[in-house]
Scaffold this motif. Sequence first.
Motif, mmCIF file in Angstrom:
data_model
loop_
_atom_site.group_PDB
_atom_site.id
_atom_site.type_symbol
_atom_site.label_atom_id
_atom_site.label_comp_id
_atom_site.label_asym_id
_atom_site.label_seq_id
_atom_site.Cartn_x
_atom_site.Cartn_y
_atom_site.Cartn_z
ATOM 1 N N UNK A 16 0.836 -1.198 0.000
ATOM 2 C CA UNK A 16 0.000 0.000 0.000
ATOM 3 C C UNK A 16 0.874 1.252 0.000
ATOM 4 N N UNK A 17 1.103 1.832 -1.168
ATOM 5 C CA UNK A 17 2.000 2.989 -1.270
ATOM 6 C C UNK A 17 1.422 4.234 -0.619
ATOM 7 N N UNK A 18 2.332 5.081 -0.126
ATOM 8 C CA UNK A 18 1.918 6.394 0.361
ATOM 9 C C UNK A 18 2.432 7.507 -0.550
ATOM 10 N N UNK A 19 2.995 7.113 -1.685
ATOM 11 C CA UNK A 19 3.402 8.070 -2.713
ATOM 12 C C UNK A 19 2.998 7.528 -4.089
ATOM 13 N N UNK A 20 2.587 8.448 -4.939
ATOM 14 C CA UNK A 20 2.328 8.164 -6.347
ATOM 15 C C UNK A 20 3.246 9.086 -7.134
ATOM 16 N N UNK A 21 3.891 8.554 -8.176
ATOM 17 C CA UNK A 21 4.866 9.347 -8.921
ATOM 18 C C UNK A 21 4.582 9.275 -10.419
ATOM 19 N N UNK A 57 9.922 14.694 -11.501
ATOM 20 C CA UNK A 57 8.913 13.827 -10.897
ATOM 21 C C UNK A 57 7.801 14.697 -10.326
ATOM 22 N N UNK A 58 6.571 14.302 -10.596
ATOM 23 C CA UNK A 58 5.408 14.899 -9.948
ATOM 24 C C UNK A 58 4.914 13.879 -8.925
ATOM 25 N N UNK A 59 4.807 14.308 -7.664
ATOM 26 C CA UNK A 59 4.571 13.394 -6.547
ATOM 27 C C UNK A 59 3.258 13.743 -5.849
ATOM 28 N N UNK A 60 2.465 12.712 -5.529
ATOM 29 C CA UNK A 60 1.216 12.863 -4.779
ATOM 30 C C UNK A 60 1.308 12.005 -3.528
ATOM 31 N N UNK A 61 0.931 12.565 -2.373
ATOM 32 C CA UNK A 61 0.898 11.801 -1.121
ATOM 33 C C UNK A 61 -0.430 11.056 -1.013
ATOM 34 N N UNK A 62 -0.361 9.772 -0.651
ATOM 35 C CA UNK A 62 -1.549 8.919 -0.549
ATOM 36 C C UNK A 62 -1.776 8.460 0.891
ATOM 37 N N UNK A 63 -3.013 8.037 1.164
ATOM 38 C CA UNK A 63 -3.380 7.638 2.535
ATOM 39 C C UNK A 63 -3.159 6.152 2.809
ATOM 40 N N UNK A 64 -2.594 5.419 1.862
ATOM 41 C CA UNK A 64 -2.249 3.994 2.008
ATOM 42 C C UNK A 64 -3.474 3.082 2.049
ATOM 43 N N UNK A 65 -4.619 3.566 1.637
ATOM 44 C CA UNK A 65 -5.781 2.673 1.556
ATOM 45 C C UNK A 65 -5.751 1.828 0.284
ATOM 46 N N UNK A 66 -5.346 2.420 -0.814
ATOM 47 C CA UNK A 66 -5.298 1.697 -2.088
ATOM 48 C C UNK A 66 -4.021 0.873 -2.192
ATOM 49 N N UNK A 67 -4.121 -0.297 -2.827
ATOM 50 C CA UNK A 67 -2.918 -1.101 -3.035
ATOM 51 C C UNK A 67 -2.233 -0.681 -4.339
ATOM 52 N N UNK A 68 -1.091 -1.285 -4.608
ATOM 53 C CA UNK A 68 -0.305 -0.886 -5.772
ATOM 54 C C UNK A 68 -1.071 -1.075 -7.078
ATOM 55 N N UNK A 69 -1.836 -2.152 -7.196
ATOM 56 C CA UNK A 69 -2.580 -2.370 -8.441
ATOM 57 C C UNK A 69 -3.542 -1.224 -8.702
ATOM 58 N N UNK A 70 -4.250 -0.792 -7.668
ATOM 59 C CA UNK A 70 -5.206 0.302 -7.835
ATOM 60 C C UNK A 70 -4.496 1.625 -8.115
ATOM 61 N N UNK A 71 -3.391 1.859 -7.425
ATOM 62 C CA UNK A 71 -2.651 3.104 -7.629
ATOM 63 C C UNK A 71 -2.073 3.154 -9.042
ATOM 64 N N UNK A 72 -1.519 2.033 -9.486
ATOM 65 C CA UNK A 72 -0.964 1.999 -10.840
ATOM 66 C C UNK A 72 -2.060 2.216 -11.878
ATOM 67 N N UNK A 73 -3.201 1.605 -11.680
ATOM 68 C CA UNK A 73 -4.298 1.770 -12.631
ATOM 69 C C UNK A 73 -4.754 3.226 -12.688
ATOM 70 N N UNK A 74 -4.835 3.864 -11.526
ATOM 71 C CA UNK A 74 -5.223 5.273 -11.487
ATOM 72 C C UNK A 74 -4.194 6.134 -12.222
ATOM 73 N N UNK A 75 -2.910 5.918 -11.922
ATOM 74 C CA UNK A 75 -1.856 6.702 -12.563
ATOM 75 C C UNK A 75 -1.863 6.493 -14.074
ATOM 76 N N UNK A 76 -2.046 5.254 -14.500
ATOM 77 C CA UNK A 76 -2.092 4.955 -15.939
ATOM 78 C C UNK A 76 -3.253 5.684 -16.613
ATOM 79 N N UNK A 77 -4.433 5.618 -15.984
ATOM 80 C CA UNK A 77 -5.611 6.262 -16.579
ATOM 81 C C UNK A 77 -5.446 7.776 -16.632
ATOM 82 N N UNK A 78 -4.875 8.357 -15.580
ATOM 83 C CA UNK A 78 -4.652 9.807 -15.574
ATOM 84 C C UNK A 78 -3.670 10.200 -16.670
#
Length: 300
Positions: A127-132, A174-195
């Motif tokens: 569960x990441x707390x950063x998205x890049x 790098x553009x960095x977003x702080x996350x609350x660690x609720x989403x797992x890596x699969x969900x975070x990656x999917x969100x980043x890809x779609x964005x």
Amino acid sequence: MTTTKTVRASGRTIEIKRPGKELFPDDGITKADLAEYYRTVARRMLPQLRGRPLMLERHPNGIDDGRFMQKDTPDHFPDWIHRAELPKEGGTVAYAVCDDLATLLYLVDQACVTPHRWLSRADRPDHPDRLVFDLDPSGDDFQQVREAAVLMHELLDELELPSALMTTGSRGLHVVVALDRRADFDDVHAFARDAAEILAARHPDRLTTAARKQARKGRLYLDVQRNAYGQTTVAPYAVRALPGAPVATPMSWAELDDPRLTARRWTLSTIGERLDDDPWKEPLHRGRSLTAARRRLAKL
């Protein structure tokens, strides 16, 4: 030549062996210089490292003579260096975790020029707390990177996700977003890809999500591949193994307009001027949920 330099840190005595060894031969930067740099930036850097598994980029013979990337902590590392044993396919890896200055300086002694960090912490590695978003230009045109950063910032503002900016010390930002660690890596990656795909669709002449270089055709690559389990990104304030010893440097969005800005704008020799302030304090002070942001993204 002194063969060992002894330093005190975190209540421990650290030996820097061969302190006069030039790790950056063209710049005359020695292992002792690198240790002094990391001691100086530790108050800003350690909060970005604590609790995170690291991959170590080591250059035992200097940056001109090859490197090796080390994930598994060697047996000879002291017991007091924290480790995170995490699963991989077919086994586990015992990553080093840098929780204090003594560890950071010991890593320098091991000729670790650049630590690369996970986007999650060892206690919840899935569960990441950063998205890049890695803004990777096709060539040396940094104006292309500036423009992409502005566009990414605007999109994240639409999604109501505060974001921060960092030079990579190499080619891009790098553009960095702080996350609350609720989403797992699969969900975070999917969100980043779609964005990234939405942004590329808005500006198809300037941006792409194509991983293959042949398919980019001079456009800037919006790279989201580091948002995955076991992947790493260069740590904030890390020195890059490049001529001049450029530093991966957190910066404010206002500084994007500085005509002097490049991916290598700040170096081991010039970073000191920036350590009084933390440009990431406000945008990254609280982890955000992706739930509402995904709903907003879907409407786009």
